[in-house]
Design a protein around this motif. Structure first.
Motif, PDB file in Angstrom:
ATOM      1  N   GLU A  13      16.105  -7.242  -5.738  1.00 40.47           N
ATOM      2  CA  GLU A  13      15.098  -6.716  -5.115  1.00 40.47           C
ATOM      3  C   GLU A  13      13.810  -7.341  -5.683  1.00 40.47           C
ATOM      4  O   GLU A  13      12.801  -7.877  -4.751  1.00 40.47           O
ATOM      5  N   THR A  34      10.335  -1.588  -2.741  1.00 42.24           N
ATOM      6  CA  THR A  34      10.534  -2.530  -3.836  1.00 42.24           C
ATOM      7  C   THR A  34       9.667  -2.156  -5.042  1.00 42.24           C
ATOM      8  O   THR A  34       9.430  -1.009  -5.273  1.00 42.24           O
ATOM      9  N   ALA A  42      34.028   7.484   4.157  1.00 34.32           N
ATOM     10  CA  ALA A  42      35.138   7.745   5.011  1.00 34.32           C
ATOM     11  C   ALA A  42      35.474   6.539   5.779  1.00 34.32           C
ATOM     12  O   ALA A  42      36.457   6.439   6.083  1.00 34.32           O
ATOM     13  N   PRO A  60      12.480  -9.813  -2.312  1.00 35.51           N
ATOM     14  CA  PRO A  60      12.176  -8.644  -1.589  1.00 35.51           C
ATOM     15  C   PRO A  60      12.244  -8.336  -0.274  1.00 35.51           C
ATOM     16  O   PRO A  60      12.423  -7.702   0.435  1.00 35.51           O
ATOM     17  N   GLU A  61      11.918  -9.728   0.415  1.00 31.24           N
ATOM     18  CA  GLU A  61      11.997  -9.788   1.824  1.00 31.24           C
ATOM     19  C   GLU A  61      13.467  -9.572   2.383  1.00 31.24           C
ATOM     20  O   GLU A  61      13.562  -8.793   3.570  1.00 31.24           O
ATOM     21  N   SER A  77      17.358   6.380   8.157  1.00 32.43           N
ATOM     22  CA  SER A  77      18.639   6.761   9.010  1.00 32.43           C
ATOM     23  C   SER A  77      19.100   7.985   8.717  1.00 32.43           C
ATOM     24  O   SER A  77      18.804   8.882   7.784  1.00 32.43           O
ATOM     25  N   ALA A  78      19.464   8.703   9.765  1.00 39.81           N
ATOM     26  CA  ALA A  78      19.987  10.138   9.662  1.00 39.81           C
ATOM     27  C   ALA A  78      21.486  10.334   9.248  1.00 39.81           C
ATOM     28  O   ALA A  78      22.135   9.217   9.555  1.00 39.81           O
ATOM     29  N   GLU A  79      21.893  11.205   8.995  1.00 43.00           N
ATOM     30  CA  GLU A  79      23.263  11.570   8.761  1.00 43.00           C
ATOM     31  C   GLU A  79      24.006  11.538   9.930  1.00 43.00           C
ATOM     32  O   GLU A  79      23.498  11.954  10.997  1.00 43.00           O
ATOM     33  N   ALA A  80      25.253  11.023  10.063  1.00 42.65           N
ATOM     34  CA  ALA A  80      26.152  11.166  11.204  1.00 42.65           C
ATOM     35  C   ALA A  80      27.610  11.354  10.918  1.00 42.65           C
ATOM     36  O   ALA A  80      27.798  11.335   9.752  1.00 42.65           O
ATOM     37  N   ALA A 123      31.164  11.264  10.408  1.00 42.72           N
ATOM     38  CA  ALA A 123      32.267  10.158   9.885  1.00 42.72           C
ATOM     39  C   ALA A 123      32.654   9.195  10.886  1.00 42.72           C
ATOM     40  O   ALA A 123      33.037   9.668  12.017  1.00 42.72           O
ATOM     41  N   GLY A 124      32.573   8.014  10.756  1.00 38.77           N
ATOM     42  CA  GLY A 124      32.886   6.777  11.774  1.00 38.77           C
ATOM     43  C   GLY A 124      31.919   6.794  13.050  1.00 38.77           C
ATOM     44  O   GLY A 124      32.250   5.860  13.659  1.00 38.77           O
ATOM     45  N   SER A 169      29.607   9.102   5.051  1.00 37.03           N
ATOM     46  CA  SER A 169      30.456   8.420   6.188  1.00 37.03           C
ATOM     47  C   SER A 169      30.740   6.949   5.838  1.00 37.03           C
ATOM     48  O   SER A 169      31.770   6.544   6.315  1.00 37.03           O
ATOM     49  N   GLU A 201      32.488  -0.535   9.211  1.00 38.83           N
ATOM     50  CA  GLU A 201      31.239  -0.816  10.181  1.00 38.83           C
ATOM     51  C   GLU A 201      29.915  -0.169   9.182  1.00 38.83           C
ATOM     52  O   GLU A 201      30.039   0.462   8.395  1.00 38.83           O
ATOM     53  N   LYS A 202      28.955  -0.747   9.936  1.00 37.39           N
ATOM     54  CA  LYS A 202      27.574  -0.212   9.150  1.00 37.39           C
ATOM     55  C   LYS A 202      27.427   1.138   9.284  1.00 37.39           C
ATOM     56  O   LYS A 202      27.192   1.743  10.504  1.00 37.39           O
ATOM     57  N   VAL A 203      27.352   1.944   8.287  1.00 36.60           N
ATOM     58  CA  VAL A 203      27.051   3.360   8.252  1.00 36.60           C
ATOM     59  C   VAL A 203      25.989   3.891   7.552  1.00 36.60           C
ATOM     60  O   VAL A 203      25.836   2.987   6.423  1.00 36.60           O
ATOM     61  N   GLY A 204      25.326   4.834   7.844  1.00 34.75           N
ATOM     62  CA  GLY A 204      24.167   5.384   6.809  1.00 34.75           C
ATOM     63  C   GLY A 204      24.544   6.138   5.915  1.00 34.75           C
ATOM     64  O   GLY A 204      24.213   5.446   4.531  1.00 34.75           O
ATOM     65  N   ALA A 205      24.848   7.040   5.880  1.00 33.86           N
ATOM     66  CA  ALA A 205      25.272   8.176   4.867  1.00 33.86           C
ATOM     67  C   ALA A 205      26.371   7.674   3.905  1.00 33.86           C
ATOM     68  O   ALA A 205      27.270   7.215   4.341  1.00 33.86           O
ATOM     69  N   ARG A 216       7.271   0.148   0.490  1.00 36.58           N
ATOM     70  CA  ARG A 216       8.097  -1.143   0.806  1.00 36.58           C
ATOM     71  C   ARG A 216       9.417  -0.909   0.255  1.00 36.58           C
ATOM     72  O   ARG A 216      10.344  -1.896   0.440  1.00 36.58           O
ATOM     73  N   LYS A 223      18.628  -4.574  -8.922  1.00 43.73           N
ATOM     74  CA  LYS A 223      17.199  -4.563  -9.036  1.00 43.73           C
ATOM     75  C   LYS A 223      16.645  -6.056  -9.090  1.00 43.73           C
ATOM     76  O   LYS A 223      15.392  -6.354  -8.623  1.00 43.73           O
ATOM     77  N   ARG A 267      39.050   4.725   6.039  1.00 42.96           N
ATOM     78  CA  ARG A 267      39.949   4.447   7.122  1.00 42.96           C
ATOM     79  C   ARG A 267      40.574   3.185   7.316  1.00 42.96           C
ATOM     80  O   ARG A 267      41.410   2.565   7.467  1.00 42.96           O
ATOM     81  N   ALA A 308      14.363  -5.873   1.952  1.00 40.57           N
ATOM     82  CA  ALA A 308      13.950  -4.904   2.938  1.00 40.57           C
ATOM     83  C   ALA A 308      14.718  -4.708   4.276  1.00 40.57           C
ATOM     84  O   ALA A 308      14.553  -4.164   4.874  1.00 40.57           O
ATOM     85  N   ALA A 343       7.251  -6.974  -7.597  1.00 43.58           N
ATOM     86  CA  ALA A 343       7.336  -7.736  -6.404  1.00 43.58           C
ATOM     87  C   ALA A 343       6.122  -7.482  -5.455  1.00 43.58           C
ATOM     88  O   ALA A 343       5.842  -8.525  -4.966  1.00 43.58           O
ATOM     89  N   PRO A 366      25.074   6.160  12.935  1.00 52.06           N
ATOM     90  CA  PRO A 366      24.046   7.252  13.169  1.00 52.06           C
ATOM     91  C   PRO A 366      23.037   6.692  14.047  1.00 52.06           C
ATOM     92  O   PRO A 366      22.501   5.517  14.086  1.00 52.06           O
TER      93      PRO A 366
END
Lengths: 203, 402
Positions: free
Chosen positions: B174, A177, B118, B178-179, A6-9, A11-12, B115, B108-112, A175, B171, B122, B182, A181, A15
Motif C-alpha cells: 500500500e 492508504t 463460502a 498506493p494507486e 460494498s454492501a453485504e450480499a 453467498a454466491g 461470501s 468470483e469477486k465478492v465483497g463480504a 483514500r 502494508k 464451493r 486503491a 503514501a 453484491p
C-alpha cells in the motif's frame, strides 16, 4: 465520482455496490421523475467538472458534452449494472466516451468545432495550444492552467489539502492508504504542478 | 508571496495555491440556467442523445444483397441441402466432443468476508485434493480463513501470527503502490489444505516442470482472492523460512485480487513486485546485482530482454531455462536469474531517485495490465518510456551498477 463501500450480499451473489442508489436508478429507468431528478442533482456537478477539465476548460463545450452524457444515460439506463460499480462510475465511462467522440468530431473536416479546435484539443491527450500556453505563462492564470492539466488524483489531493484544509491523516483515511503514501503523493502532485508551471519539477 | 506566508520549497505558496484551487472549483461549476434546463429535460425524459447508439456498441449488421435468380426448386432445394450438410460436417459438429473443461477454480469477486469464504469453499469442491471435506469459517483480525474442520491445531494465536505477516506485506505494498492499492479487490481468503499431499497436488502442477520446494508452504491461487497454505504453516513456530514464503505469496494474492476479470499481470511484473516487496529494496538490489553480474561474467544468463518481458507463465519460463542449462543434471539452477531480472526491473522502475516519470509510467502500464491490456515486449518497453527492451535493460543495468 468516488466509489462507495460494498454492501453485504447473499453467498454466491455478486453484491450491489450501492443498494440505495440502485433502487433510485431502477425507479428512474421505469420513468419516475423524482428519481431522475435525484440522480441528476447527485451527479451533475461531478460530471461537469470531470468534462470541463478534459475539454480545455471551455464552458460551452463542457455544457455540450455534459448534456450528451445525461442524454446517453437516460437512453441506456436499463443497461446500468449496479454490481459493477456505482452510478457515478458508470457516468464516468459515458463521459470518457462522449469526450472521445467530441475529439473525433473536432478533428473531422467540416465539423462545427474544426474552425477552432485547438482549445478543445489542448485539453485532450496529445493536444497543444502553443499560443495560449505562451499567453498564460504568468500569474494565477498559469497556475490555474497547470492545475487543470494535473491528473485528477493529484488535483483532488491538492484540493483536499489546501482548499478544504484536511489533515494528511484524514486524507489517508479517505483514500484508504497510509499517511506516508499521502505525503509522497502530495510531493509528487506539487512537483507535477511545478513542472506544469515551467519548472523542472524538482523541489 | 503577497500573502506574507512562507512559500513551500517549490515556490508555490499555500495561500496562492488555495486561491487558484478556489477559482478552479468556481469555474468548473455549471451555469444555473444550464443546470435548470437540463434537469427539467432529464427528469421529463425528453433528452435525446445526438448520436445513435452508445460508443463501443457493434455497428448494425448489414445484410448482403443477393441477386434474385429463378432457379427451379428441384435444383435449388437438393443443392441447398447438400451445401448445408457439407457445412455441418466441416464445422466439426460431427466430431467427438472435447471433454468439458473443469470449472474455473476459486471464487468470483465478492465483497463480504463470509461470501468470499463460502465462494472459496464451493470452488474448492472442484479439486479432488480439497473436495469432500467440511471447512471451518474463521475471521481473525478481520482476515477470513477456511480451515479443515478436523484441524485441532488451528490456534487463534498462530492464525494471528500468520495474519500479521500478510498484513505487513500488504502494508508495504500500500505504501509502495498506493494507486494499485486503491483498486477494488475482494478480501483474500486464506485456505489451509488438509495435509501436505493435498497442498502439493494442487500447487505442484502450477510450477511444473520446476520441482516444488520442500519449504514451500504458501501459494496464491491464480484465480483472485485465495491464498493456499500447507498445514505445516499452522504448527507452532512454523517451518523454516515461513515468513518469507508467506510474505511472497501474500503479495501475489494481493496483486491478483486487484486484477479485473481474467486479466493477469505479466510474469516478470508479478514475480518482481512480490520479490521486491517481500524482501525489501536495498537487499534485493544488491542480490540482483550479484546474480546478474555473476551470470553475465560466466556467460550463462539464459534470457534476452524480450524473453524476460514476454514470459507467459512459470512453467514456460522454467522450460526455457531447462533448455539452456549449462549443466544437464541441474536443469533449473538458473531460474533465480529470472527472479533477479524481474525484481531488479521492478525496483528500477519504481525508484524515484531520478524523478517520478519512470514510476508514473510503470504504474500507468501496470494499471492497464491489471485491467486486461496485453502488450508484447516492444510495446511494454515503449509504454515504460524506453525505445525498446534492450534500452530498458541497459538503463536497468546502469542503475544496478553493472
Amino acid at each position: 465520482m468516488e466509489g462507495r463501500e460494498s454492501a453485504e450480499a447473499p453467498a454466491g451473489e455478486v453484491p450491489v455496490v450501492n443498494p440505495e442508489e440502485a433502487a433510485i436508478v431502477r425507479a428512474a429507468s421505469r420513468g419516475d421523475r423524482d428519481a431522475r431528478a435525484r440522480l441528476f442533482d447527485r451527479y451533475l456537478d461531478a460530471v461537469y467538472e470531470f468534462v470541463f477539465y478534459r475539454v480545455g476548460r471551455r464552458p460551452d463545450v463542457a455544457e455540450e458534452v455534459t448534456q450528451e452524457v445525461f442524454a446517453r444515460a437516460l437512453a441506456h439506463m436499463d443497461r446500468y449494472d449496479p454490481t459493477r460499480g456505482d452510478f457515478g462510475q458508470w457516468l464516468g465511462g459515458i463521459s470518457r466516451n462522449a469526450i472521445r467522440d467530441l475529439a473525433r468530431r473536432a478533428r473531422a473536416p467540416g465539423s462545427a468545432l474544426a474552425s477552432d479546435p485547438t482549445p478543445v484539443l489542448g485539453g485532450l491527450p496529445g493536444g497543444r495550444d502553443p499560443a495560449a500556453e505562451a499567453a498564460a505563462r504568468d500569474g494565477e492564470e498559469a497556475l490555474l492552467r497547470a492545475l487543470s492539466a494535473l491528473p485528477e488524483r493529484y488535483r483532488d489531493l491538492l484540493r483536499w489539502k489546501y482548499l478544504e484544509e484536511q489533515s494528511v491523516r484524514d486524507i489517508a483515511r479517505r483514500r484508504q492508504t497510509t499517511e506516508k503514501a499521502v505525503e509522497g503523493m502530495l510531493g509528487r502532485a506539487r512537483a507535477a504542478l511545478r513542472e506544469g508551471l515551467g519548472g523542472d519539477g524538482s523541489e | 508571496m503577497s500573502d506574507g506566508r512562507e512559500p513551500e520549497r517549490d515556490g508555490i505558496g499555500e495561500e496562492e495555491l488555495a486561491r487558484a484551487l478556489r477559482r478552479a472549483a468556481a469555474e468548473a461549476r455549471p451555469r444555473g440556467e444550464f443546470r435548470d434546463a437540463l434537469r427539467e429535460r432529464f427528469a421529463d425524459g425528453t433528452l435525446a442523445p445526438s448520436t445513435p447508439g452508445t460508443p463501443g456498441e457493434p455497428p448494425p449488421v448489414r445484410a448482403l444483397r443477393v441477386p434474385r435468380q429463378n432457379i427451379p426448386r428441384w435444383v435449388a432445394y437438393p443443392a441447398a441441402a447438400a451445401i448445408l450438410a457439407a457445412a455441418f460436417a466441416l464445422s466439426g459438429a460431427l466430431e467427438p466432443r472435447a471433454p468439458v473443461e473443469p470449472p474455473v477454480p476459486f471464487p468470483e469477486k465478492v465483497g463480504a468476508a463470509e461470501s468470499a469464504m463460502a465462494a472459496a469453499e464451493r470452488r474448492a469442491a472442484a479439486f479432488p485434493a480439497l473436495a469432500g471435506r467440511p471447512w471451518q469459517h474463521r475471521v481473525v483480525d478481520g482476515r477470513p480463513w477456511l480451515l479443515p474442520s478436523e484441524a485441532a491445531f488451528a490456534e487463534g494465536k498462530e492464525l494471528r501470527n500468520l495474519g500479521s505477516f500478510m498484513a505487513a506485506a500488504e502494508k508495504g505494498l500500500e505504501k509502495a503502490l498506493p494507486e494499485i492499492a486503491a483498486r477494488p479487490a475482494p478480501p483474500v481468503v486464506t485456505m489451509v489444505a488438509g495435509d501436505r499431499a493435498a497442498f502439493e497436488a494442487l500447487v505442484a502442477p502450477q510450477f511444473a516442470p520446476y520441482p516444488l520446494g520442500d519449504y514451500t508452504i504458501a501459494f496464491a491461487v491464480p484465480e483472485p482472492g485465495v491464498l493456499l497454505l500447507s498445514p505445516e504453516a499452522l504448527a507452532p513456530g512454523g517451518p523454516p523460512c515461513e515468513q518469507i514464503y508467506i510474505d511472497h505469496a501474500a503479495v501475489h494474492a494481493w496483486l491478483l485480487a486487484r486484477c479485473r476479470g481474467k486479466a493477469r499481470p505479466p510474469l516478470w511484473a508479478d514475480k518482481g513486485i512480490a520479490g521486491a516487496a517481500a524482501q525489501g529494496g536495498p537487499a534485493t538490489r544488491s542480490w540482483c546485482r550479484q546474480v546478474l553480474g555473476d551470470s553475465r561474467s560466466h556467460g550463462i544468463d539464459p534470457f534476452s530482454p524480450d524473453e524476460v518481458l514476454a514470459a507467459a507463465d512459470f512453467g514456460s519460463m522454467a522450460r526455457l531455462v531447462g533448455s539452456r542449462a549449462p549443466r544437464a543434471e541441474e536443469p533449473y539452477s538458473l531460474v533465480p536469474v529470472f527472479y533477479a531480472h524481474a525484481e531488479s526491473l521492478v525496483l528500477f522502475l519504481t525508484d524515484e531517485e531520478d524523478g517520478t516519470a519512470r514510476r508514473d509510467a510503470f504504474v500507468r502500464w501496470l494499471q492497464a495490465a491489471l485491467d486486461g491490456t496485453v502488450t508484447d515486449a516492444a510495446a511494454t518497453a515503449r509504454a515504460l518510456g524506453f525505445a525498446d527492451p534492450a534500452a530498458l535493460f541497459a538503463a536497468r543495468d546502469r542503475w544496478l551498477g553493472l
